[in-house]
Design a protein around this motif. Structure first.
Motif, PDB file in Angstrom:
ATOM      1  N   ASN A 114      -5.630  -9.188  -1.482  1.00  0.00           N
ATOM      2  CA  ASN A 114      -4.546  -8.585  -2.278  1.00  0.00           C
ATOM      3  C   ASN A 114      -5.148  -7.641  -3.316  1.00  0.00           C
ATOM      4  O   ASN A 114      -5.051  -7.865  -4.523  1.00  0.00           O
ATOM      5  N   TYR A 115      -5.767  -6.597  -2.834  1.00  0.00           N
ATOM      6  CA  TYR A 115      -6.415  -5.619  -3.697  1.00  0.00           C
ATOM      7  C   TYR A 115      -5.363  -4.826  -4.471  1.00  0.00           C
ATOM      8  O   TYR A 115      -4.228  -4.649  -4.015  1.00  0.00           O
ATOM      9  N   ASP A 116      -5.740  -4.361  -5.653  1.00  0.00           N
ATOM     10  CA  ASP A 116      -4.850  -3.530  -6.460  1.00  0.00           C
ATOM     11  C   ASP A 116      -4.923  -2.093  -5.938  1.00  0.00           C
ATOM     12  O   ASP A 116      -5.782  -1.310  -6.349  1.00  0.00           O
ATOM     13  N   ILE A 167       0.841  -1.197   0.000  1.00  0.00           N
ATOM     14  CA  ILE A 167       0.000   0.000   0.000  1.00  0.00           C
ATOM     15  C   ILE A 167       0.876   1.248   0.000  1.00  0.00           C
ATOM     16  O   ILE A 167       0.578   2.243  -0.686  1.00  0.00           O
ATOM     17  N   SER A 168       1.970   1.203   0.756  1.00  0.00           N
ATOM     18  CA  SER A 168       2.882   2.342   0.802  1.00  0.00           C
ATOM     19  C   SER A 168       3.473   2.632  -0.573  1.00  0.00           C
ATOM     20  O   SER A 168       3.586   3.796  -0.991  1.00  0.00           O
ATOM     21  N   LEU A 169       3.855   1.596  -1.299  1.00  0.00           N
ATOM     22  CA  LEU A 169       4.453   1.783  -2.622  1.00  0.00           C
ATOM     23  C   LEU A 169       3.428   2.299  -3.629  1.00  0.00           C
ATOM     24  O   LEU A 169       3.761   3.082  -4.513  1.00  0.00           O
ATOM     25  N   ALA A 170       2.175   1.856  -3.473  1.00  0.00           N
ATOM     26  CA  ALA A 170       1.116   2.396  -4.329  1.00  0.00           C
ATOM     27  C   ALA A 170       0.944   3.893  -4.057  1.00  0.00           C
ATOM     28  O   ALA A 170       0.785   4.694  -4.984  1.00  0.00           O
ATOM     29  N   ALA A 171       0.998   4.265  -2.784  1.00  0.00           N
ATOM     30  CA  ALA A 171       0.900   5.684  -2.424  1.00  0.00           C
ATOM     31  C   ALA A 171       2.081   6.465  -2.992  1.00  0.00           C
ATOM     32  O   ALA A 171       1.924   7.579  -3.508  1.00  0.00           O
ATOM     33  N   ALA A 172       3.282   5.886  -2.913  1.00  0.00           N
ATOM     34  CA  ALA A 172       4.477   6.565  -3.427  1.00  0.00           C
ATOM     35  C   ALA A 172       4.359   6.832  -4.916  1.00  0.00           C
ATOM     36  O   ALA A 172       4.771   7.891  -5.406  1.00  0.00           O
ATOM     37  N   ARG A 173       3.795   5.879  -5.644  1.00  0.00           N
ATOM     38  CA  ARG A 173       3.625   6.084  -7.099  1.00  0.00           C
ATOM     39  C   ARG A 173       2.675   7.258  -7.364  1.00  0.00           C
ATOM     40  O   ARG A 173       2.921   8.062  -8.258  1.00  0.00           O
ATOM     41  N   ASP A 174       1.611   7.350  -6.599  1.00  0.00           N
ATOM     42  CA  ASP A 174       0.686   8.477  -6.761  1.00  0.00           C
ATOM     43  C   ASP A 174       1.347   9.803  -6.397  1.00  0.00           C
ATOM     44  O   ASP A 174       1.100  10.830  -7.036  1.00  0.00           O
ATOM     45  N   LEU A 175       2.147   9.765  -5.343  1.00  0.00           N
ATOM     46  CA  LEU A 175       2.733  10.987  -4.816  1.00  0.00           C
ATOM     47  C   LEU A 175       4.027  11.383  -5.527  1.00  0.00           C
ATOM     48  O   LEU A 175       4.625  12.410  -5.218  1.00  0.00           O
ATOM     49  N   ASN A 176       4.435  10.551  -6.505  1.00  0.00           N
ATOM     50  CA  ASN A 176       5.670  10.808  -7.251  1.00  0.00           C
ATOM     51  C   ASN A 176       6.880  10.919  -6.318  1.00  0.00           C
ATOM     52  O   ASN A 176       7.674  11.856  -6.401  1.00  0.00           O
ATOM     53  N   LEU A 177       6.998   9.948  -5.414  1.00  0.00           N
ATOM     54  CA  LEU A 177       8.106   9.905  -4.470  1.00  0.00           C
ATOM     55  C   LEU A 177       9.024   8.737  -4.804  1.00  0.00           C
ATOM     56  O   LEU A 177       8.570   7.680  -5.244  1.00  0.00           O
ATOM     57  N   VAL A 189     -11.207   5.744   1.901  1.00  0.00           N
ATOM     58  CA  VAL A 189     -10.627   4.729   1.014  1.00  0.00           C
ATOM     59  C   VAL A 189     -11.741   3.957   0.313  1.00  0.00           C
ATOM     60  O   VAL A 189     -11.707   3.751  -0.902  1.00  0.00           O
ATOM     61  N   LEU A 190     -12.734   3.549   1.079  1.00  0.00           N
ATOM     62  CA  LEU A 190     -13.856   2.789   0.509  1.00  0.00           C
ATOM     63  C   LEU A 190     -14.570   3.547  -0.588  1.00  0.00           C
ATOM     64  O   LEU A 190     -15.059   2.957  -1.555  1.00  0.00           O
ATOM     65  N   SER A 191     -14.614   4.863  -0.460  1.00  0.00           N
ATOM     66  CA  SER A 191     -15.328   5.668  -1.461  1.00  0.00           C
ATOM     67  C   SER A 191     -14.668   5.587  -2.834  1.00  0.00           C
ATOM     68  O   SER A 191     -15.291   5.885  -3.850  1.00  0.00           O
ATOM     69  N   GLN A 192     -13.384   5.175  -2.872  1.00  0.00           N
ATOM     70  CA  GLN A 192     -12.677   5.055  -4.142  1.00  0.00           C
ATOM     71  C   GLN A 192     -12.670   3.625  -4.692  1.00  0.00           C
ATOM     72  O   GLN A 192     -12.234   3.397  -5.822  1.00  0.00           O
ATOM     73  N   ILE A 193     -13.127   2.684  -3.911  1.00  0.00           N
ATOM     74  CA  ILE A 193     -13.144   1.288  -4.346  1.00  0.00           C
ATOM     75  C   ILE A 193     -14.417   1.011  -5.135  1.00  0.00           C
ATOM     76  O   ILE A 193     -15.521   1.242  -4.640  1.00  0.00           O
ATOM     77  N   LYS A 194     -14.234   0.540  -6.344  1.00  0.00           N
ATOM     78  CA  LYS A 194     -15.390   0.289  -7.204  1.00  0.00           C
ATOM     79  C   LYS A 194     -16.128  -0.987  -6.773  1.00  0.00           C
ATOM     80  O   LYS A 194     -15.513  -1.975  -6.466  1.00  0.00           O
ATOM     81  N   VAL A 215     -18.831  -7.176   7.701  1.00  0.00           N
ATOM     82  CA  VAL A 215     -17.719  -7.895   7.081  1.00  0.00           C
ATOM     83  C   VAL A 215     -17.784  -7.892   5.563  1.00  0.00           C
ATOM     84  O   VAL A 215     -16.750  -7.801   4.886  1.00  0.00           O
ATOM     85  N   ASN A 216     -18.965  -7.964   4.996  1.00  0.00           N
ATOM     86  CA  ASN A 216     -19.071  -7.986   3.528  1.00  0.00           C
ATOM     87  C   ASN A 216     -18.581  -6.676   2.909  1.00  0.00           C
ATOM     88  O   ASN A 216     -18.020  -6.667   1.813  1.00  0.00           O
ATOM     89  N   ARG A 217     -18.767  -5.593   3.619  1.00  0.00           N
ATOM     90  CA  ARG A 217     -18.347  -4.282   3.123  1.00  0.00           C
ATOM     91  C   ARG A 217     -16.843  -4.074   3.271  1.00  0.00           C
ATOM     92  O   ARG A 217     -16.195  -3.468   2.431  1.00  0.00           O
ATOM     93  N   PHE A 218     -16.276  -4.618   4.350  1.00  0.00           N
ATOM     94  CA  PHE A 218     -14.886  -4.323   4.685  1.00  0.00           C
ATOM     95  C   PHE A 218     -13.903  -5.427   4.304  1.00  0.00           C
ATOM     96  O   PHE A 218     -12.694  -5.214   4.412  1.00  0.00           O
ATOM     97  N   GLU A 219     -14.373  -6.583   3.852  1.00  0.00           N
ATOM     98  CA  GLU A 219     -13.456  -7.701   3.635  1.00  0.00           C
ATOM     99  C   GLU A 219     -12.413  -7.413   2.549  1.00  0.00           C
ATOM    100  O   GLU A 219     -11.356  -8.057   2.512  1.00  0.00           O
ATOM    101  N   ILE A 220     -12.649  -6.438   1.696  1.00  0.00           N
ATOM    102  CA  ILE A 220     -11.706  -6.089   0.641  1.00  0.00           C
ATOM    103  C   ILE A 220     -10.329  -5.732   1.226  1.00  0.00           C
ATOM    104  O   ILE A 220      -9.289  -5.954   0.599  1.00  0.00           O
ATOM    105  N   PHE A 221     -10.306  -5.220   2.470  1.00  0.00           N
ATOM    106  CA  PHE A 221      -9.053  -4.786   3.079  1.00  0.00           C
ATOM    107  C   PHE A 221      -8.164  -5.946   3.516  1.00  0.00           C
ATOM    108  O   PHE A 221      -6.998  -5.738   3.842  1.00  0.00           O
ATOM    109  N   ALA A 222      -8.705  -7.150   3.515  1.00  0.00           N
ATOM    110  CA  ALA A 222      -7.909  -8.326   3.885  1.00  0.00           C
ATOM    111  C   ALA A 222      -7.383  -9.061   2.661  1.00  0.00           C
ATOM    112  O   ALA A 222      -6.679 -10.054   2.790  1.00  0.00           O
TER     113      ALA A 222
END
Length: 356
Positions: free
Chosen positions: A322-324, A40-50, A351-356, A313-320
């Protein structure tokens, strides 16, 4: 000292911030929770151009300090270091970077009160300690206790409950979560706290501990666990040695591990508290704004953990899974115009608001 080193340079734009950030994962590759933190940190770094370099502390206070020593001793010094302090040597770790004149930001508040008072807060004693990002473990410990106690009243349909607790190690993280448990117990006079047993975050120790507790007290209605691994050990024990006196038990833990979330879906585990898989990403967001001079130095930013239970649990299980995480735009968690510098929008609903 040998340690694993993974260099990941992320430059998505010719206007990327040309700063070298070292992110110290305190664990080793292959540990599910910390692998998710890193991904998740590396995904954030790519967005933040770090530009981010990931090194590992190998899940040990001594090797972790050696890793920090090697970073501070580099000829080509990084522009910023992000790491989690270990109890017992935090002051010496901070002095490494202070003496090397390398800015650093810490993740989590893992220190006992006396040691925390010794190091202070960003900028007070250490001028190169630019900031910290942490979750409120006491609040989270209480949140878990309140949830499993409430569930216990429903399951057992009785006025008085017996509760046992499994804590991690003799660390600030454990003790802060324990404080939250005790705060909840104080608000529930009909709940009897049988015992708090250290199980060192271990599934096997959790399994052994609950078996002994059931034999000692005969009835344990609710089990509060400071980690999912220990909570899963409780379930292992119940499955291996079902007791005539223990037809059911309400169990909750921490970390949002995949196995724990599956057990919640099956109704075997009641709850898991989490959200700190984003701690590295939140720290990088703060780092971006600090390095750009968008905010002043010396920031302490806290955020709340959330609970996954049988109801959501059905709403939040995505966080457990290997989501992209590249589908999430972490720039949206930077401060907006007009927001106070303590109002970073670090929460799971965003975060959930951005998950399709």
């Amino acid at each position: 000292m040998k340690y694993s080193l993974l260099l990941l340079s992320i430059l998505l734009s010719p206007y990327a911030l040309s700063k070298n950030i070292v992110f110290v994962n305190p664990s080793v590759p292959g540990v599910s929770f910390w692998d998710r933190v890193t991904n998740i940190s590396l995904a954030a770094a790519r967005d933040l151009n770090l530009v981010v370099e990931v090194v590992y502390g190998e899940d040990n206070r001594i090797t972790h300090f050696e890793t920090l020593t090697n970073i501070a001793s580099r000829k080509n010094k990084p522009d910023l270091v992000i790491f989690m302090p270990y109890g017992g040597n935090a002051k010496y770790a901070y002095e490494l970077f202070e003496n090397a004149k390398i800015p650093f930001i810490t993740m989590e508040r893992t220190l006992e009160k006396q040691e925390a008072q010794t190091v202070g807060t960003p900028g007070k004693r250490f001028k190169y300690w630019f900031g910290e990002v942490f979750h409120n473990n006491e609040e989270a410990g209480k949140k878990l206790a309140d949830s499993i106690i409430k569930r216990g009243y429903t399951v057992f349909n009785k006025k008085k409950l017996s509760l046992a607790a499994l804590t991690g190690s003799f660390s600030g993280e454990s003790s802060h979560r324990n404080d939250g448990l005790l705060a909840s117990i104080a608000e529930h006079p009909d709940v009897k706290l049988l015992q708090i047993i250290p199980a060192n975050w271990s599934r096997e120790r959790g399994k052994a501990a609950i078996h002994k507790l059931i034999n000692r007290y005969e009835t344990v209605d609710v089990v509060w666990s400071a980690s999912d691994s220990m909570a899963l050990g409780v379930l292992d024990s119940l499955k291996a040695k079902p007791s005539e006196h223990q037809p059911s038990m309400v169990v909750g833990g921490f970390d949002w591990t995949l196995e724990a979330v599956k057990e919640i879906k099956q109704g075997n585990l009641h709850a898991s508290v989490g959200g700190h898989i984003f701690q590295g990403a939140w720290t990088l967001v703060l780092a971006k704004d600090l390095l750009l001079g968008k905010i002043g130095k010396y920031k302490s930013i806290s955020y709340s953990l959330e609970i996954i239970d049988t109801q959501n649990v059905n709403r939040f299980e995505i966080f457990a899974t290997n989501y992209d995480w590249d589908t999430i735009d972490f720039n949206k968690f930077r401060l907006s115009e007009g927001q106070l510098e303590t109002e970073y929008p670090f929460n799971i609903d965003r975060v959930l608001s951005q998950i399709k």
